[in-house]
Design a protein around this motif. Structure first.
Motif, PDB file in Angstrom:
ATOM      1  N   ALA A 142       0.873  -1.188   0.000  1.00  0.00           N
ATOM      2  CA  ALA A 142       0.000   0.000   0.000  1.00  0.00           C
ATOM      3  C   ALA A 142       0.903   1.228   0.000  1.00  0.00           C
ATOM      4  O   ALA A 142       2.093   1.127   0.311  1.00  0.00           O
ATOM      5  CB  ALA A 142      -0.905   0.016   1.231  1.00  0.00           C
ATOM      6  N   ILE A 143       0.308   2.367  -0.366  1.00  0.00           N
ATOM      7  CA  ILE A 143       1.086   3.619  -0.399  1.00  0.00           C
ATOM      8  C   ILE A 143       0.277   4.738   0.262  1.00  0.00           C
ATOM      9  O   ILE A 143      -0.873   4.983  -0.120  1.00  0.00           O
ATOM     10  CB  ILE A 143       1.412   4.065  -1.848  1.00  0.00           C
ATOM     11  CG1 ILE A 143       2.118   2.955  -2.650  1.00  0.00           C
ATOM     12  CG2 ILE A 143       2.264   5.333  -1.850  1.00  0.00           C
ATOM     13  CD1 ILE A 143       2.282   3.275  -4.144  1.00  0.00           C
ATOM     14  N   VAL A 144       0.882   5.408   1.221  1.00  0.00           N
ATOM     15  CA  VAL A 144       0.268   6.616   1.790  1.00  0.00           C
ATOM     16  C   VAL A 144       0.566   7.779   0.845  1.00  0.00           C
ATOM     17  O   VAL A 144       1.694   7.940   0.376  1.00  0.00           O
ATOM     18  CB  VAL A 144       0.835   6.918   3.198  1.00  0.00           C
ATOM     19  CG1 VAL A 144       0.495   8.336   3.642  1.00  0.00           C
ATOM     20  CG2 VAL A 144       0.317   5.912   4.215  1.00  0.00           C
ATOM     21  N   LEU A 145      -0.464   8.567   0.540  1.00  0.00           N
ATOM     22  CA  LEU A 145      -0.282   9.798  -0.243  1.00  0.00           C
ATOM     23  C   LEU A 145      -0.617  10.965   0.676  1.00  0.00           C
ATOM     24  O   LEU A 145      -1.755  11.096   1.128  1.00  0.00           O
ATOM     25  CB  LEU A 145      -1.222   9.809  -1.456  1.00  0.00           C
ATOM     26  CG  LEU A 145      -1.020   8.701  -2.495  1.00  0.00           C
ATOM     27  CD1 LEU A 145      -2.064   8.818  -3.605  1.00  0.00           C
ATOM     28  CD2 LEU A 145       0.390   8.753  -3.090  1.00  0.00           C
ATOM     29  N   GLU A 146       0.380  11.773   0.979  1.00  0.00           N
ATOM     30  CA  GLU A 146       0.163  12.876   1.926  1.00  0.00           C
ATOM     31  C   GLU A 146       0.247  14.220   1.200  1.00  0.00           C
ATOM     32  O   GLU A 146       1.226  14.493   0.486  1.00  0.00           O
ATOM     33  CB  GLU A 146       1.212  12.807   3.053  1.00  0.00           C
ATOM     34  CG  GLU A 146       1.062  13.944   4.072  1.00  0.00           C
ATOM     35  CD  GLU A 146       1.812  13.725   5.374  1.00  0.00           C
ATOM     36  OE1 GLU A 146       2.418  12.656   5.556  1.00  0.00           O
ATOM     37  OE2 GLU A 146       1.767  14.641   6.214  1.00  0.00           O
ATOM     38  N   LEU A 147      -0.733  15.060   1.430  1.00  0.00           N
ATOM     39  CA  LEU A 147      -0.801  16.404   0.832  1.00  0.00           C
ATOM     40  C   LEU A 147      -0.513  16.366  -0.672  1.00  0.00           C
ATOM     41  O   LEU A 147       0.478  16.927  -1.144  1.00  0.00           O
ATOM     42  CB  LEU A 147       0.172  17.374   1.528  1.00  0.00           C
ATOM     43  CG  LEU A 147      -0.082  17.718   2.992  1.00  0.00           C
ATOM     44  CD1 LEU A 147       0.869  18.801   3.466  1.00  0.00           C
ATOM     45  CD2 LEU A 147      -1.514  18.174   3.218  1.00  0.00           C
ATOM     46  N   VAL A 148      -1.373  15.682  -1.384  1.00  0.00           N
ATOM     47  CA  VAL A 148      -1.254  15.574  -2.848  1.00  0.00           C
ATOM     48  C   VAL A 148      -2.553  16.122  -3.439  1.00  0.00           C
ATOM     49  O   VAL A 148      -3.645  15.822  -2.911  1.00  0.00           O
ATOM     50  CB  VAL A 148      -1.053  14.094  -3.279  1.00  0.00           C
ATOM     51  CG1 VAL A 148      -1.063  13.960  -4.799  1.00  0.00           C
ATOM     52  CG2 VAL A 148       0.255  13.540  -2.711  1.00  0.00           C
ATOM     53  N   ILE A 149      -2.465  16.895  -4.523  1.00  0.00           N
ATOM     54  CA  ILE A 149      -3.704  17.432  -5.097  1.00  0.00           C
ATOM     55  C   ILE A 149      -4.591  16.269  -5.552  1.00  0.00           C
ATOM     56  O   ILE A 149      -4.106  15.215  -5.988  1.00  0.00           O
ATOM     57  CB  ILE A 149      -3.460  18.473  -6.224  1.00  0.00           C
ATOM     58  CG1 ILE A 149      -2.739  17.863  -7.412  1.00  0.00           C
ATOM     59  CG2 ILE A 149      -2.717  19.687  -5.708  1.00  0.00           C
ATOM     60  CD1 ILE A 149      -2.784  18.773  -8.637  1.00  0.00           C
ATOM     61  N   GLU A 150      -5.893  16.493  -5.430  1.00  0.00           N
ATOM     62  CA  GLU A 150      -6.858  15.390  -5.597  1.00  0.00           C
ATOM     63  C   GLU A 150      -6.744  14.695  -6.953  1.00  0.00           C
ATOM     64  O   GLU A 150      -6.794  13.463  -7.043  1.00  0.00           O
ATOM     65  CB  GLU A 150      -8.282  15.924  -5.382  1.00  0.00           C
ATOM     66  CG  GLU A 150      -9.304  14.818  -5.287  1.00  0.00           C
ATOM     67  CD  GLU A 150     -10.705  15.321  -5.010  1.00  0.00           C
ATOM     68  OE1 GLU A 150     -11.254  16.066  -5.844  1.00  0.00           O
ATOM     69  OE2 GLU A 150     -11.268  14.960  -3.958  1.00  0.00           O
ATOM     70  N   SER A 151      -6.561  15.492  -8.038  1.00  0.00           N
ATOM     71  CA  SER A 151      -6.547  14.881  -9.375  1.00  0.00           C
ATOM     72  C   SER A 151      -5.343  13.948  -9.546  1.00  0.00           C
ATOM     73  O   SER A 151      -5.446  12.877 -10.160  1.00  0.00           O
ATOM     74  CB  SER A 151      -6.548  15.966 -10.456  1.00  0.00           C
ATOM     75  OG  SER A 151      -5.430  16.799 -10.277  1.00  0.00           O
TER      76      SER A 151
END
Ligand code: KIV
Length: 261
Positions: free
Chosen positions: A175-184
């Motif tokens: 799995a990968i955490v995505l932190e503070l990434v724009i939604e698109s």
């Protein structure tokens, strides 16, 4: 019992819930909520230890807190964060430290970074240790990133995030955490990998969400745009302690119910 296979199988079917915990009581509450994953995050540096970043957090700190969380949540799927400098110096050191987190009670480890950590991840996985990746704003690199910046805004940043996500999947992350990434961009990453993405400040289209326990219960001092407070525990606790003080001063506590005869 949650396994990495079950977590991967949830992708696109059911949102995955992850929440941090740092000690026995928060682990007990997190586990009883039914969240699929408890993260012993190195955010413990800010949230529990009062540092202004995660950089001072050590392996010793992480081991103490992973053990406490395991005692509070005996049957939970626990991910232990690899703190700053526990995996960057050498692959051997990274495998050894990941192993120590497992021995302390974690089921998996999380580390920050992209393609440049492919070999490190491969070797940790080879040792039998599941790895969760972490892309976007990576707090251990706060000095390099120049603050808490939202990632994926430029074409270059978008392409790097997509390339890194694919590299992490290929290296064996579950799995990968995505932190503070724009939604698109978070959506594009989610659609382009076969492992779940778990977002924090990454919008609505990730396969799961993660929040810091103290933000959820309103125990932290900050009110973040991407988080949601479901209670104001700070106020509840503060009122209780003030009341206790007042009752001792006015000799209302202890009363006859609290004494031994
Ligand atoms: O340390 C932490 O709590 C984290 C989450 C914010 C994902 O890494």
């Amino acid at each position: 019992m949650i396994t990495t296979k079950k977590i991967i199988d949830m992708k696109g079917k059911e949102p995955i819930v992850m929440i941090t915990a740092y000690d026995y009581p928060t682990a007990k509450i997190a586990n009883e909520s039914g969240a699929e994953i408890i993260l012993v995050g190195d955010s413990l540096g800010n949230v529990i230890l009062g540092y202004d970043s995660t950089i001072p957090v050590t392996m010793e700190d992480m081991l103490i807190h992973v053990k406490a969380v395991r005692r509070g949540a005996p049957d939970a799927f626990i991910v232990g964060d690899m703190p700053f400098l526990s995996y960057e110096v050498s692959v051997e050191k990274a495998v050894e430290n990941a192993g120590l987190l497992l021995k302390a009670g974690a089921n998996a480890v999380k580390l920050e970074g992209g393609e440049e950590y492919s070999e490190t991840i491969r070797q940790i996985v080879r040792a039998g240790i599941p790895v969760m990746g972490h892309l976007g704003f990576t707090p251990q690199s706060v000095n390099l990133l120049g603050g808490h910046r939202v990632q994926g805004k430029t074409q270059e940043s978008r392409e790097k995030l997509l390339k890194d996500a694919k590299a992490l999947e290929e290296a064996g992350c579950f799995a990968i955490v995505l932190e503070l990434v724009i939604e698109s961009v978070a959506k594009e990453i989610t659609d382009s990998v076969n492992i779940p993405t778990i977002g924090i400040g990454a919008g609505r289209y990730c396969d799961g969400q993660v929040l810091v326990f103290h933000d959820v219960v309103g125990l932290s001092e900050v009110n973040l745009k991407f988080a949601k407070r479901y209670a104001n525990t700070y106020e509840v606790m503060s009122d209780a302690v003030k009341k206790y003080r007042e009752e001792v001063k006015s000799k209302l506590f202890p009363d006859e119910k609290n004494i031994f005869e």
